[in-house]
Design an enzyme around this catalytic site. Structure first.
Site, PDB file in Angstrom:
ATOM      1  N   ASN A 110       0.804  -1.225   0.000  1.00 32.49           N
ATOM      2  CA  ASN A 110       0.000   0.000   0.000  1.00 32.49           C
ATOM      3  C   ASN A 110       0.837   1.275   0.000  1.00 32.49           C
ATOM      4  O   ASN A 110       0.613   2.185  -0.794  1.00 32.49           O
ATOM      5  CB  ASN A 110      -0.893   0.026   1.247  1.00 32.49           C
ATOM      6  CG  ASN A 110      -1.803  -1.171   1.299  1.00 32.49           C
ATOM      7  OD1 ASN A 110      -2.393  -1.540   0.298  1.00 32.49           O
ATOM      8  ND2 ASN A 110      -1.905  -1.802   2.461  1.00 32.49           N
ATOM      9  N   THR A 138       2.875  -8.224  -1.205  1.00 37.17           N
ATOM     10  CA  THR A 138       2.611  -8.178   0.230  1.00 37.17           C
ATOM     11  C   THR A 138       2.132  -9.524   0.716  1.00 37.17           C
ATOM     12  O   THR A 138       1.256 -10.127   0.114  1.00 37.17           O
ATOM     13  CB  THR A 138       1.576  -7.098   0.624  1.00 37.17           C
ATOM     14  OG1 THR A 138       1.083  -7.406   1.930  1.00 37.17           O
ATOM     15  CG2 THR A 138       0.400  -7.050  -0.310  1.00 37.17           C
ATOM     16  N   ASP A 140       0.504  -9.812   3.322  1.00 31.82           N
ATOM     17  CA  ASP A 140      -0.779  -9.548   3.981  1.00 31.82           C
ATOM     18  C   ASP A 140      -1.986  -9.687   3.061  1.00 31.82           C
ATOM     19  O   ASP A 140      -3.109  -9.779   3.530  1.00 31.82           O
ATOM     20  CB  ASP A 140      -0.778  -8.132   4.575  1.00 31.82           C
ATOM     21  CG  ASP A 140       0.166  -8.022   5.757  1.00 31.82           C
ATOM     22  OD1 ASP A 140       0.300  -9.010   6.489  1.00 31.82           O
ATOM     23  OD2 ASP A 140       0.789  -6.955   5.926  1.00 31.82           O
ATOM     24  N   MET A 184       0.773 -13.664  11.469  1.00 33.57           N
ATOM     25  CA  MET A 184       0.909 -12.275  11.005  1.00 33.57           C
ATOM     26  C   MET A 184      -0.415 -11.719  10.503  1.00 33.57           C
ATOM     27  O   MET A 184      -1.247 -12.446   9.958  1.00 33.57           O
ATOM     28  CB  MET A 184       1.918 -12.205   9.854  1.00 33.57           C
ATOM     29  CG  MET A 184       3.361 -12.115  10.307  1.00 33.57           C
ATOM     30  SD  MET A 184       4.455 -11.891   8.855  1.00 33.57           S
ATOM     31  CE  MET A 184       6.044 -11.667   9.683  1.00 33.57           C
ATOM     32  N   ARG A 186      -1.804  -7.553  11.103  1.00 39.85           N
ATOM     33  CA  ARG A 186      -2.168  -6.551  12.108  1.00 39.85           C
ATOM     34  C   ARG A 186      -3.596  -6.056  11.859  1.00 39.85           C
ATOM     35  O   ARG A 186      -4.355  -5.852  12.788  1.00 39.85           O
ATOM     36  CB  ARG A 186      -1.173  -5.381  12.000  1.00 39.85           C
ATOM     37  CG  ARG A 186      -1.226  -4.398  13.141  1.00 39.85           C
ATOM     38  CD  ARG A 186      -0.391  -4.838  14.322  1.00 39.85           C
ATOM     39  NE  ARG A 186      -0.482  -3.882  15.420  1.00 39.85           N
ATOM     40  CZ  ARG A 186      -0.520  -4.205  16.705  1.00 39.85           C
ATOM     41  NH1 ARG A 186      -0.474  -5.463  17.077  1.00 39.85           N
ATOM     42  NH2 ARG A 186      -0.585  -3.285  17.633  1.00 39.85           N
ATOM     43  N   GLN A 296       7.640 -16.800   8.700  1.00 34.73           N
ATOM     44  CA  GLN A 296       6.487 -16.816   7.795  1.00 34.73           C
ATOM     45  C   GLN A 296       6.779 -16.176   6.447  1.00 34.73           C
ATOM     46  O   GLN A 296       6.323 -16.635   5.419  1.00 34.73           O
ATOM     47  CB  GLN A 296       5.314 -16.037   8.406  1.00 34.73           C
ATOM     48  CG  GLN A 296       4.544 -16.754   9.463  1.00 34.73           C
ATOM     49  CD  GLN A 296       3.686 -15.795  10.280  1.00 34.73           C
ATOM     50  OE1 GLN A 296       2.509 -15.666  10.044  1.00 34.73           O
ATOM     51  NE2 GLN A 296       4.276 -15.117  11.231  1.00 34.73           N
ATOM     52  N   ARG A 297       7.491 -15.051   6.495  1.00 36.05           N
ATOM     53  CA  ARG A 297       7.633 -14.277   5.269  1.00 36.05           C
ATOM     54  C   ARG A 297       8.976 -14.459   4.571  1.00 36.05           C
ATOM     55  O   ARG A 297       9.270 -13.764   3.596  1.00 36.05           O
ATOM     56  CB  ARG A 297       7.384 -12.784   5.544  1.00 36.05           C
ATOM     57  CG  ARG A 297       8.500 -12.108   6.319  1.00 36.05           C
ATOM     58  CD  ARG A 297       8.269 -10.607   6.379  1.00 36.05           C
ATOM     59  NE  ARG A 297       9.479  -9.939   6.792  1.00 36.05           N
ATOM     60  CZ  ARG A 297       9.538  -8.711   7.295  1.00 36.05           C
ATOM     61  NH1 ARG A 297       8.437  -8.013   7.440  1.00 36.05           N
ATOM     62  NH2 ARG A 297      10.683  -8.182   7.631  1.00 36.05           N
TER      63      ARG A 297
END
Lengths: 405, 405
Positions: A110, A138, A140, A184, A186, A296-297
């Site tokens: 973003n 991302t 997310d 993960m 937020r 995780q990432r």
């Protein structure tokens, strides 16, 4: 004409696959002479930190780059000022001009799309011929206008497989236990939701999944756990790190309210840790919390081949469209169908994407607020398909390292 | 004559490979009719919980069993009484007699070897012809008389590769940060030490490694960190969960001394979390702590082929030696040389192994107490060699599940 590529925001397991896609496509274009990589994104570029990628990126290096986690070029968290009359803008475009940059590709989420939006607007307003294209990235999965984001699927695959591992492990004992896995996310629950893919025969685990999209109630959680323990001895539940109550207070803040250690330092703990202590002291059963955390990432060992190929393709596509004259756009993935999985790439207005968040759809969340629906399973399952064979050397994956010295 | 196999203690990524080795060897022996698997070890067997494995273990099932983490049969933490005149002993051997058990194989660590020791002693004293053999298994690598234990190497490979992933990820930014990685090992530092294998070009990380074998000093740690930040911006250090000060107090206890959350619950945190807060509040830099946690011991995605093959082989060897009449012994791995790696299997007196711990050798620890030596690297490197190709189905590893219903 030259091209400048930057990486921005948190890394993903496939961030460098998109970089490889951009480099690979650019290398094959006669009109592009130099492929510059900004070191630590636009922030580093402002300090004249960049390298020439064309010379070091052999085919062999590109193959290793593709599977290397972390931002190869270095990343940044840096926002350009809202006021386009700020002197930073002419400064950036002077640097662009000096290097004969005709295409600027920015790979990020973003915030990074905000940079693309501002630079493309400035260029247009000042009739500067620099095409600015955003390449989505991302874990997310919260970018608007695209079915999903490169990076999400490999992270989802990590979560589904690690959950399966944890479930199998916890079934080794036959005493009542609760394992809380903090995932993960937020603001959005896409990643926590993907834990549902770990559901296997002979186990209801993960029994519950709590997302930030739905208000979390501590008493309801306790009731949920008590009900579940009647059906499943070794209970595993998943939570997003960002679960919050109906007043919007993060559950992780419950823990840090008055905790400090023996040295008087304020304590920062996660939601999982808080719930672990809460259930242990309330029900007296064995409770463990696991924060999946950074791995995780950045774990190439869980790469989704689908994700890797899409990440590479969006990079290539970005170069292609910039060469066609497109600017102020982000590459998006459009899903045509899920089974068999079929997509096509496209472009969307980056100004409508930046600084917004895409939440897990209401229809993907169970009305009880403690699970997801089949719609999410159908959405996510095609994304984690396919495995990637990694080059190992002496027991470790043979990543491509940039000389930092 | 029949054979009984049990799994005991914490699972490892290869615990079921040893089980597969035992089953596989037993299936090929004409004198063995039934292969019984105790459900949840000797504890479950006392409640008559066992299954007949021969009928369900096809070649295809055995291959999947090999790579499945968690204890397939179910595990237990159960210690037999010291007094061999306790009525539990005739009870066990009556059950053995009823099932015509001639061989009892127990796969586990220190505590499980205690069970093998007691049962073999009882059998000898009462002239009962049941051969009792221990099959080593522990991620902690703390069993005496064997060069290393099946399970350790795959865990070490997980740690080395996850550290590499974390190091690569943290290098994405150029702000000073400290990442503290907490690794399993309450009493011994074998696993934390294996993080050293992640050291790659262009990075000193993991910069320091602290083991429970050396007293940990908080002020020295602070000084270490300050010195390291001059050389490495994105600092990564590793600690064993069980690091303790010179008075023998666990660093994790520093945190729980007076911490409680806003609901008045006592707080249980790890050493990494405590040190994270300590450095953040002392130096004011960005600090993150990562507990590798349960995934360390259950992730098939990091299997060492060397480990997998050895785990299978010690299982086979145990059956072979029991058939030759051996009892009261544990299978051990003897290293003949490291480069090229060469070993042979043998037996050692289980009574001298049980209830003891093998610590990281003094010569493997740097005198400063914050690193390991080349001797450890040479010891560990051969163990993590070789990768295992996993069977995937729909994006998840296709494990073998036991019907728990």
């Amino acid at each position: 004409m030259n091209i400048l590529i930057g990486q921005s925001g948190g890394p993903t397991p496939v961030i460098n696959a998109s970089l490889a896609g951009m480099i690979s496509k650019a290398l094959s274009q006669k009109e592009i002479q130099h492929i510059y990589g900004a070191i630590h994104g636009i922030e580093g570029f402002l300090e004249d930190k960049y390298i020439d990628l064309a010379s070091i990126m052999t085919q062999e290096a590109l193959e290793r780059l593709k599977i290397t986690p972390g931002a190869y070029l270095g990343s940044c968290r840096y926002q350009l000022p809202s006021d386009l009359s700020d002197p930073i803008y002419p400064k950036i475009f002077e640097k662009f001009a000096k290097l004969n940059i005709g295409i600027f590709l920015y790979n990020g989420g973003n915030d990074s799309m905000d940079t693309v939006s501002k630079l493309s607007t400035y260029a247009k307003e000042h009739h500067i011929d620099v095409k600015c294209i955003g390449i989505p990235k991302t874990v997310d999965n919260d970018l608007m206008m695209t079915d999903h984001c490169p990076g999400f699927a490999s992270n989802a695959k990590f979560i589904a497989n690690q959950l399966q591992n944890i479930i199998v492990d916890t079934q080794s004992y036959h005493k009542p236990t609760l394992t809380i896995v903090e995932i993960m996310g937020r603001h959005t629950g896409w990643l926590a939701a993907s834990s549902a893919l770990a559901r296997m025969p002979y186990s209801f685990n993960p029994f519950y999944i709590y997302l930030p999209e739905k208000a979390f109630d501590l008493e309801q959680f306790l009731a949920d756990i008590q009900a579940a323990l009647k059906k499943q001895t070794n209970l595993v539940v998943c939570i997003s790190e960002g679960i919050k109550d109906k007043e919007g207070k993060f559950i992780s803040e419950y823990a840090s309210a008055k905790t400090e250690d023996s040295f008087g330092h304020k304590y920062l703990a996660g939601a999982g840790k808080f719930l672990e202590d809460y259930i242990r002291s309330t029900l007296g059963i064995k409770v463990r919390s696991i924060e999946l955390n950074l791995p995780q990432r950045c774990s190439s060992q869980f790469l989704s081949k689908t994700d890797l190929e899409e990440a590479f393709a969006v990079g290539e596509y970005g170069v292609e469209k910039a060469l066609e004259g497109k600017t102020g756009q982000m590459v998006v993935i459009q899903r045509l169908q899920s089974f068999p999985y079929q997509t096509e790439l496209g472009l969307a207005d980056v100004h409508q994407i930046c600084n917004q968040e895409k939440f897990v759809l209401d229809t993907m969340i169970h009305p009880a607020g403690n699970d997801i629906t089949q719609e999410f399973i159908d959405y996510c399952t095609p994304l984690i398909q396919g495995e990637v064979s990694l080059p190992y050397k002496n027991g470790l994956v043979d990543y491509l390292y940039r000389d930092h010295h």
